[in-house]
Design an enzyme around this catalytic site. Structure first.
Site, PDB file in Angstrom:
ATOM      1  N   GLY A  71       0.793  -1.214   0.000  1.00 27.96           N
ATOM      2  CA  GLY A  71       0.000   0.000   0.000  1.00 27.96           C
ATOM      3  C   GLY A  71       0.828   1.268   0.000  1.00 27.96           C
ATOM      4  N   THR A  72       1.969   1.239   0.680  1.00 29.04           N
ATOM      5  CA  THR A  72       2.820   2.432   0.747  1.00 29.04           C
ATOM      6  C   THR A  72       3.342   2.815  -0.632  1.00 29.04           C
ATOM      7  OG1 THR A  72       3.473   2.057   3.044  1.00 29.04           O
ATOM      8  CG2 THR A  72       4.959   3.381   1.697  1.00 29.04           C
ATOM      9  N   ASN A 151      -7.610   3.837   9.680  1.00 30.64           N
ATOM     10  CA  ASN A 151      -7.067   2.596  10.228  1.00 30.64           C
ATOM     11  C   ASN A 151      -7.070   2.555  11.748  1.00 30.64           C
ATOM     12  OD1 ASN A 151      -5.045   4.681   9.432  1.00 30.64           O
ATOM     13  ND2 ASN A 151      -3.683   3.434  10.684  1.00 30.64           N
ATOM     14  N   GLN A 179      -7.418  -0.235   4.270  1.00 26.90           N
ATOM     15  CA  GLN A 179      -8.190  -0.826   5.361  1.00 26.90           C
ATOM     16  C   GLN A 179      -9.570  -1.312   4.935  1.00 26.90           C
ATOM     17  OE1 GLN A 179      -7.538  -1.733   8.398  1.00 26.90           O
ATOM     18  NE2 GLN A 179      -5.436  -0.975   8.444  1.00 26.90           N
ATOM     19  N   SER A 199      -3.730  -3.248  -0.282  1.00 25.62           N
ATOM     20  CA  SER A 199      -2.631  -4.056   0.235  1.00 25.62           C
ATOM     21  C   SER A 199      -3.132  -5.450   0.588  1.00 25.62           C
ATOM     22  CB  SER A 199      -2.026  -3.395   1.475  1.00 25.62           C
ATOM     23  OG  SER A 199      -0.913  -4.129   1.948  1.00 25.62           O
ATOM     24  N   HIS A 201      -1.930  -7.861   2.638  1.00 26.83           N
ATOM     25  CA  HIS A 201      -1.860  -8.440   3.979  1.00 26.83           C
ATOM     26  C   HIS A 201      -2.947  -7.947   4.931  1.00 26.83           C
ATOM     27  CE1 HIS A 201       0.094  -5.243   6.578  1.00 26.83           C
ATOM     28  NE2 HIS A 201       0.287  -4.720   5.390  1.00 26.83           N
ATOM     29  N   THR A 237      10.733  -7.449 -11.848  1.00 27.36           N
ATOM     30  CA  THR A 237      10.074  -8.749 -11.981  1.00 27.36           C
ATOM     31  C   THR A 237       8.964  -8.890 -10.949  1.00 27.36           C
ATOM     32  OG1 THR A 237      12.123  -9.752 -12.773  1.00 27.36           O
ATOM     33  CG2 THR A 237      10.424 -11.249 -11.935  1.00 27.36           C
ATOM     34  N   CYS A 325       3.852   6.000  21.095  1.00 27.16           N
ATOM     35  CA  CYS A 325       4.926   5.806  22.071  1.00 27.16           C
ATOM     36  C   CYS A 325       5.656   4.483  21.867  1.00 27.16           C
ATOM     37  CB  CYS A 325       4.377   5.887  23.496  1.00 27.16           C
ATOM     38  SG  CYS A 325       3.042   4.715  23.827  1.00 27.16           S
TER      39      CYS A 325
END
Length: 390
Positions: A71-72, A151, A179, A199, A201, A237, A325
Site C-alpha cells: 500500500g505504501t 485505520n 483498510q 494491500s 496483507h 520482476t 509511544c
C-alpha cells in the site's frame, strides 16, 4: 497461554487457501512472467488471473490494476507520479489530517519540494466535511487524496461525495483503501475514484504485495525505472507467489464479505459496549455506526496506551494503541489529536481489531481481563483519585 489476536488492522494471518494457492509458484512453477518459455507463460497466466480477481473485487477492468510491493508504494506512486505528471496544470493538492503516514509524509515531501498542500480538518467523529473540501479547492488544485476509512478509529468517509466535489473542481481523486478493500463493498466506477491503493496483507493475503488502481485515461507515469513490467507502469520482476496470493485473497474476500461484515459488526458492538459498560471514564472514538467492521477504538482516562498493551500481552491478548509511544515517540496519535482529543486522553488509547477467527469466547476473555488491567493501572496513576475525576 491462550493467544487472542485482535490486531487485524495491523496485519492478518495468511488464509490457508491463499497459502496453498501460492505454494506451486515457490516450488515448481517458478518462471518469470516475462519469459516466453512454458514456465514463463504459466507465471504470466497466473499474474493475469490475479489481476482479474482483484479487478472484480473493486469493479475495475484488469488493465486498470497494477501490482506493487504494498500500500505504501501504491500511495507514493499515485500521489507523487500524478503531481509530477500533471504539474503543468497546477501544483496544489489536498489531503486530510487523519491520513496514514504513507499519504501524509508523501504529501509533505511534495510540499517541501515546491508544491502547495492543504490539509483538511475532520470533525469529532473523524469525518471530512464535504463543504470543507469544496472551500479548499482552488483553480490550481489537481489532486485530492482522502482515505476510504481510517485505520485507527474506523470511520468511513463519504468517498463518492468527496470524489464528485473534487471532479467538479477539476481535480483527480485518489483514496487509500488499504483498510477497506475486501472488507467493504467498493465500486470504483460508481464511487468516482480515479486511483485507489490496496494491500494484500490486510485481507488474509501475504505481505509485500499491493496494488494501485488507475482509471483508464488518468495521466500518470511510472516512478520505478527498468523493465516494461505492469504495462510499463512498475518496473521489476513481478512477485508472482505474492500476487497469486493476493488474487486468491481478493476472491475469497468477495465471497465472504457480507457474512463476515455482519459477524464482525456484531462481535465488535458486543466488545465495544462491554468495555463502555464495565470501565468508567472511557471515551469511544470514531463514528459509532459508520465504521469498518470489527474496529473497536477507545481511550481510557488516567492511563497510557503502552502500559495497557504490555499488560494485555502478558495475558496473551494482542492489540495496538493509537499512541506512537511504542515506536519511540512521546507524541500521541495524530488521528486522535485531529478529532479533538487532548494529549492526556489520546495517550490512553486502545485499538482492538477483530478478524474472521475471533470468537465470542475471545470477546468474553478480553472483557474479563481488561477492566482489571485498567483498574490496576489507574491505582498507580497520580492523576486518578478513585473515580471522582471527570
Amino acid at each position: 497461554m491462550k493467544e487472542i489476536y485482535m490486531d487485524h488492522s495491523a496485519t492478518t494471518p495468511v488464509d490457508r487457501e491463499v497459502f496453498e494457492a501460492m505454494i506451486p509458484y515457490y516450488t515448481h512453477e517458478y518462471g518469470n512472467p516475462s519469459s516466453v518459455h512454458a514456465k514463463g507463460r504459466t507465471a504470466k497466466k497466473a499474474l493475469e488471473k490475479a489481476r482479474e480477481q482483484l479487478a472484480s473485487l473493486i469493479n475495475a477492468t484488469p488493465r486498470e490494476v497494477f501490482f506493487t510491493s504494498g500500500g505504501t508504494e501504491a500511495d507514493n506512486q499515485a500521489i507523487v507520479s500524478y503531481m509530477l505528471t500533471n504539474a503543468h496544470r497546477g501544483r496544489h493538492l489536498i489531503t486530510s489530517a487523519i491520513e496514514h503516514h504513507a499519504v501524509l509524509d508523501t504529501c509533505e515531501h511534495l510540499h517541501k519540494n515546491g508544491f502547495d498542500l492543504t490539509v483538511l480538518p475532520v470533525n469529532s467523529l473523524g469525518l471530512v466535511e464535504p463543504e470543507a473540501l469544496r472551500k479548499a479547492l482552488r483553480p490550481d488544485t489537481i489532486l485530492v487524496t482522502i482515505m476510504h476509512a481510517n485505520n485507527e478509529i474506523g470511520t468511513i468517509q463519504p468517498i463518492a461525495e468527496l470524489a464528485s466535489i473534487a471532479h467538479q473542481g477539476g481535480a483527480a481523486f485518489h483514496t487509500d483503501a488499504v483498510q477497506t478493500v475486501g472488507k467493504l463493498p467498493i465500486d470504483v466506477k460508481a464511487m468516482g475514484i480515479d486511483m485507489l491503493s490496496a494491500s494484500s496483507h490486510k485481507l488474509y493475503g501475504p505481505k509485500g504485495v499491493g496494488a494501485l488502481y488507475i482509471k483508464k485515461g488518468t495521466r500518470i507515469k511510472n516512478i520505478l525505472y527498468g523493465g516494461p513490467q505492469e504495462n510499463k507502469m512498475r518496473a521489476g520482476t513481478e512477485n508472482i507467489p505474492g500476487i497469486v496470493g493476493f488474487g486468491q485473497a481478493a476472491e475469497l474476500a468477495q465471497s465472504r464479505m457480507s457474512d463476515l461484515a455482519e459477524y464482525l459488526n456484531g462481535l465488535g458492538k458486543r466488545l465495544r459496549d462491554g468495555i463502555l459498560e464495565s470501565i468508567p471514564h472511557t471515551i469511544p472514538t470514531g463514528d459509532p455506526e459508520n465504521r469498518v467492521p470489527g474496529i473497536v477504538s477507545v481511550c481510557f482516562r488516567f492511563v497510557e496506551g503502552e502500559s495497557i498493551l504490555l499488560m494485555l500481552d502478558s495475558y496473551g491478548i494482542m492489540a495496538s494503541s493509537g499512541s506512537a509511544c511504542t515506536s519511540g515517540s512521546l507524541d500521541p496519535s495524530h488521528v486522535l489529536l485531529a478529532i479533538g482529543l487532548p494529549h492526556e486522553i489520546a495517550h490512553g488509547s486502545l485499538r482492538l481489531t477483530l478478524g474472521k477467527d475471533n470468537s465470542e469466547d475471545d470477546v468474553n476473555d478480553v472483557l474479563e481481563v481488561l477492566p482489571k488491567i485498567i483498574g490496576n493501572l489507574r491505582k498507580m496513576s497520580p492523576l486518578y483519585n478513585g473515580g471522582g475525576s471527570s
